[in-house]
Design a protein around this motif. Structure first.
Motif, PDB file in Angstrom:
ATOM      1  N   GLU A 172     -38.850  67.334 -40.468  1.00 40.15           N
ATOM      2  CA  GLU A 172     -39.402  66.753 -41.685  1.00 40.15           C
ATOM      3  C   GLU A 172     -40.146  65.456 -41.368  1.00 40.15           C
ATOM      4  N   GLU A 173     -39.590  64.667 -40.443  1.00 43.53           N
ATOM      5  CA  GLU A 173     -40.229  63.400 -40.079  1.00 43.53           C
ATOM      6  C   GLU A 173     -41.584  63.632 -39.393  1.00 43.53           C
ATOM      7  N   HIS A 174     -41.613  64.644 -38.533  1.00 48.88           N
ATOM      8  CA  HIS A 174     -42.855  64.993 -37.823  1.00 48.88           C
ATOM      9  C   HIS A 174     -43.956  65.337 -38.828  1.00 48.88           C
ATOM     10  N   PHE A 175     -43.642  66.219 -39.773  1.00 44.56           N
ATOM     11  CA  PHE A 175     -44.623  66.634 -40.768  1.00 44.56           C
ATOM     12  C   PHE A 175     -45.052  65.460 -41.637  1.00 44.56           C
ATOM     13  N   ALA A 176     -44.092  64.665 -42.092  1.00 42.76           N
ATOM     14  CA  ALA A 176     -44.393  63.547 -42.985  1.00 42.76           C
ATOM     15  C   ALA A 176     -45.329  62.543 -42.320  1.00 42.76           C
ATOM     16  N   SER A 177     -45.137  62.313 -41.016  1.00 41.49           N
ATOM     17  CA  SER A 177     -45.964  61.331 -40.321  1.00 41.49           C
ATOM     18  C   SER A 177     -47.414  61.796 -40.215  1.00 41.49           C
ATOM     19  N   TYR A 178     -47.633  63.088 -40.034  1.00 40.67           N
ATOM     20  CA  TYR A 178     -48.988  63.610 -39.919  1.00 40.67           C
ATOM     21  C   TYR A 178     -49.664  63.749 -41.276  1.00 40.67           C
ATOM     22  N   MET A 179     -48.897  64.112 -42.278  1.00 40.25           N
ATOM     23  CA  MET A 179     -49.480  64.346 -43.602  1.00 40.25           C
ATOM     24  C   MET A 179     -49.477  63.095 -44.472  1.00 40.25           C
ATOM     25  N   ASP A 180     -48.849  62.029 -43.965  1.00 40.25           N
ATOM     26  CA  ASP A 180     -48.780  60.756 -44.691  1.00 40.25           C
ATOM     27  C   ASP A 180     -48.132  60.947 -46.065  1.00 40.25           C
ATOM     28  N   VAL A 181     -46.968  61.573 -46.052  1.00 36.10           N
ATOM     29  CA  VAL A 181     -46.190  61.765 -47.271  1.00 36.10           C
ATOM     30  C   VAL A 181     -44.774  61.256 -47.008  1.00 36.10           C
ATOM     31  N   PRO A 182     -44.004  60.944 -48.039  1.00 38.23           N
ATOM     32  CA  PRO A 182     -42.628  60.484 -47.830  1.00 38.23           C
ATOM     33  C   PRO A 182     -41.767  61.573 -47.189  1.00 38.23           C
ATOM     34  N   VAL A 183     -40.911  61.185 -46.261  1.00 37.64           N
ATOM     35  CA  VAL A 183     -40.011  62.148 -45.626  1.00 37.64           C
ATOM     36  C   VAL A 183     -39.144  62.824 -46.675  1.00 37.64           C
ATOM     37  N   SER A 184     -38.761  62.080 -47.701  1.00 35.90           N
ATOM     38  CA  SER A 184     -37.893  62.629 -48.746  1.00 35.90           C
ATOM     39  C   SER A 184     -38.553  63.757 -49.523  1.00 35.90           C
ATOM     40  N   SER A 185     -39.885  63.882 -49.405  1.00 38.73           N
ATOM     41  CA  SER A 185     -40.607  64.934 -50.152  1.00 38.73           C
ATOM     42  C   SER A 185     -40.719  66.227 -49.362  1.00 38.73           C
ATOM     43  N   VAL A 186     -40.255  66.232 -48.094  1.00 36.88           N
ATOM     44  CA  VAL A 186     -40.528  67.340 -47.184  1.00 36.88           C
ATOM     45  C   VAL A 186     -39.287  68.199 -46.948  1.00 36.88           C
ATOM     46  N   SER A 187     -39.498  69.517 -46.940  1.00 39.90           N
ATOM     47  CA  SER A 187     -38.466  70.478 -46.532  1.00 39.90           C
ATOM     48  C   SER A 187     -39.057  71.367 -45.447  1.00 39.90           C
ATOM     49  N   MET A 188     -38.240  71.732 -44.452  1.00 38.32           N
ATOM     50  CA  MET A 188     -38.700  72.597 -43.373  1.00 38.32           C
ATOM     51  C   MET A 188     -37.785  73.804 -43.261  1.00 38.32           C
ATOM     52  N   TYR A 189     -38.380  74.983 -43.096  1.00 35.43           N
ATOM     53  CA  TYR A 189     -37.635  76.221 -42.926  1.00 35.43           C
ATOM     54  C   TYR A 189     -38.220  76.998 -41.752  1.00 35.43           C
ATOM     55  N   ARG A 190     -37.393  77.825 -41.132  1.00 34.10           N
ATOM     56  CA  ARG A 190     -37.845  78.670 -40.031  1.00 34.10           C
ATOM     57  C   ARG A 190     -38.224  80.064 -40.497  1.00 34.10           C
ATOM     58  N   ASP A 191     -37.840  80.442 -41.693  1.00 36.04           N
ATOM     59  CA  ASP A 191     -38.030  81.813 -42.143  1.00 36.04           C
ATOM     60  C   ASP A 191     -38.483  81.818 -43.584  1.00 36.04           C
ATOM     61  N   MET A 192     -39.209  82.858 -43.975  1.00 38.08           N
ATOM     62  CA  MET A 192     -39.693  82.946 -45.352  1.00 38.08           C
ATOM     63  C   MET A 192     -38.894  83.936 -46.197  1.00 38.08           C
ATOM     64  N   THR A 193     -37.946  84.637 -45.580  1.00 40.56           N
ATOM     65  CA  THR A 193     -37.400  85.795 -46.284  1.00 40.56           C
ATOM     66  C   THR A 193     -35.982  85.630 -46.816  1.00 40.56           C
ATOM     67  N   TYR A 194     -35.289  84.575 -46.441  1.00 38.14           N
ATOM     68  CA  TYR A 194     -33.900  84.494 -46.857  1.00 38.14           C
ATOM     69  C   TYR A 194     -33.624  83.219 -47.659  1.00 38.14           C
ATOM     70  N   LEU A 195     -33.351  82.120 -46.993  1.00 37.40           N
ATOM     71  CA  LEU A 195     -32.976  80.905 -47.695  1.00 37.40           C
ATOM     72  C   LEU A 195     -34.180  80.132 -48.224  1.00 37.40           C
ATOM     73  N   SER A 196     -35.327  80.326 -47.617  1.00 32.24           N
ATOM     74  CA  SER A 196     -36.508  79.570 -48.001  1.00 32.24           C
ATOM     75  C   SER A 196     -36.982  79.950 -49.409  1.00 32.24           C
ATOM     76  N   PRO A 197     -37.448  78.959 -50.180  1.00 35.49           N
ATOM     77  CA  PRO A 197     -38.070  79.283 -51.478  1.00 35.49           C
ATOM     78  C   PRO A 197     -39.298  80.173 -51.341  1.00 35.49           C
ATOM     79  N   LEU A 198     -39.864  80.268 -50.138  1.00 35.93           N
ATOM     80  CA  LEU A 198     -40.974  81.202 -49.932  1.00 35.93           C
ATOM     81  C   LEU A 198     -40.538  82.642 -50.112  1.00 35.93           C
ATOM     82  N   ASN A 199     -39.238  82.853 -50.142  1.00 37.82           N
ATOM     83  CA  ASN A 199     -38.711  84.201 -50.366  1.00 37.82           C
ATOM     84  C   ASN A 199     -39.272  84.804 -51.651  1.00 37.82           C
ATOM     85  N   THR A 200     -39.504  83.970 -52.667  1.00 35.68           N
ATOM     86  CA  THR A 200     -40.032  84.465 -53.942  1.00 35.68           C
ATOM     87  C   THR A 200     -41.400  85.106 -53.745  1.00 35.68           C
TER      88      THR A 200
END
Length: 250
Positions: A27-55
């Motif tokens: 989350e810190e890696h992404f936030a630093s590149y995108m210039d967004v708060p770390v608290s706003s970021v979620s990271m997942y490895r998969d789209m099909t189970y626990l991730s909200p991308l499952n929808t």
């Protein structure tokens, strides 16, 4: 993607070989590149189970289409399409056979969109499946195939591929980049191989294989994309005519 630096590791004076010190996907890696708060970021490895991308994944899995206006608007409400287009192109360029599990999906509440991180291409650049390597992958392939059926996304990915093949992904540039990276560690390879086995000559042969893979890959990528999205000859010429002419292709 992760920036890296090659390092020679010594522990208590003992040589332990050559390593690529890389940034950590987080989350810190992404936030630093995108210039967004770390608290706003979620990271997942998969789209099909626990991730909200499952929808969104289930929408496609259950017969939903991105070819309809409603389906495409639904997809755009979830995904940063530029991010997914670049990811598909880079995975296709190396014909990665190990995509499943080797992904990072990032979401930020700042704009509500998902983006995809590039990670682990170690099992790439020996097969020459190009876009089939992506669309044929379990789980991810289902979503990517659905995206590639949408005309707006087809235009995006064809335009972006043309831009990259005219620049950093051209045969000449890729071969040059490989040689630059190889040159930066070439003097270290005899020590590395002495520590862990193999030979510097074997390593040189592998470098040559990488260069050979890139020789002709631009045209393979164009042909593979055209086959994947059924581009007409006219459209093929429109997007890639200038590039094909540099390789004496039509």
């Amino acid at each position: 993607s992760q920036k890296h630096k090659y390092v020679a590791l010594y522990i208590n004076g003992e040589y332990w070989g050559l390593y690529a010190l890389r940034e950590l996907h987080s989350e810190e890696h992404f936030a630093s590149y995108m210039d967004v708060p770390v608290s706003s970021v979620s990271m997942y490895r998969d789209m099909t189970y626990l991730s909200p991308l499952n929808t969104l994944y289930r929408y496609v899995d259950e017969g939903g289409s991105f070819q309809t206006e409603a389906g495409w608007e639904y997809a755009k409400s979830y995904l940063d399409m530029n991010s997914f287009a670049d990811w598909i192109i880079l995975q296709a360029y190396v014909s990665n056979v190990d995509i499943l599990g080797n992904t990072r999906y990032y979401h930020t509440t700042t704009d509500g969109l998902w983006r995809i991180g590039l990670v682990d291409l170690d099992l790439g650049m020996f097969n020459k499946n190009c876009f089939d390597a992506v669309t044929g992958t379990l789980h991810h392939g289902l979503m990517m195939s659905a995206l590639l059926k949408n005309e707006e996304f087809q235009d995006l990915i064809a335009s972006r591929l043309a831009e990259l093949l005219a620049g950093p992904l051209s045969d000449e540039e890729m071969i040059s980049t490989i040689e630059m990276l190889a040159s930066s560690i070439r003097e270290e390879m005899p020590l590395e191989k002495e520590r862990w086995g193999g030979s510097a000559q074997q390593w040189e042969r592998m470098v040559t294989q990488l260069k050979s893979y890139c020789d002709g890959n631009a045209v393979r990528m164009i042909n593979s994309l055209c086959d994947s999205i059924s581009l007409t000859k006219e459209k093929r010429q429109q997007y890639f005519g200038d590039i094909l002419s540099t390789y004496n292709e039509t």
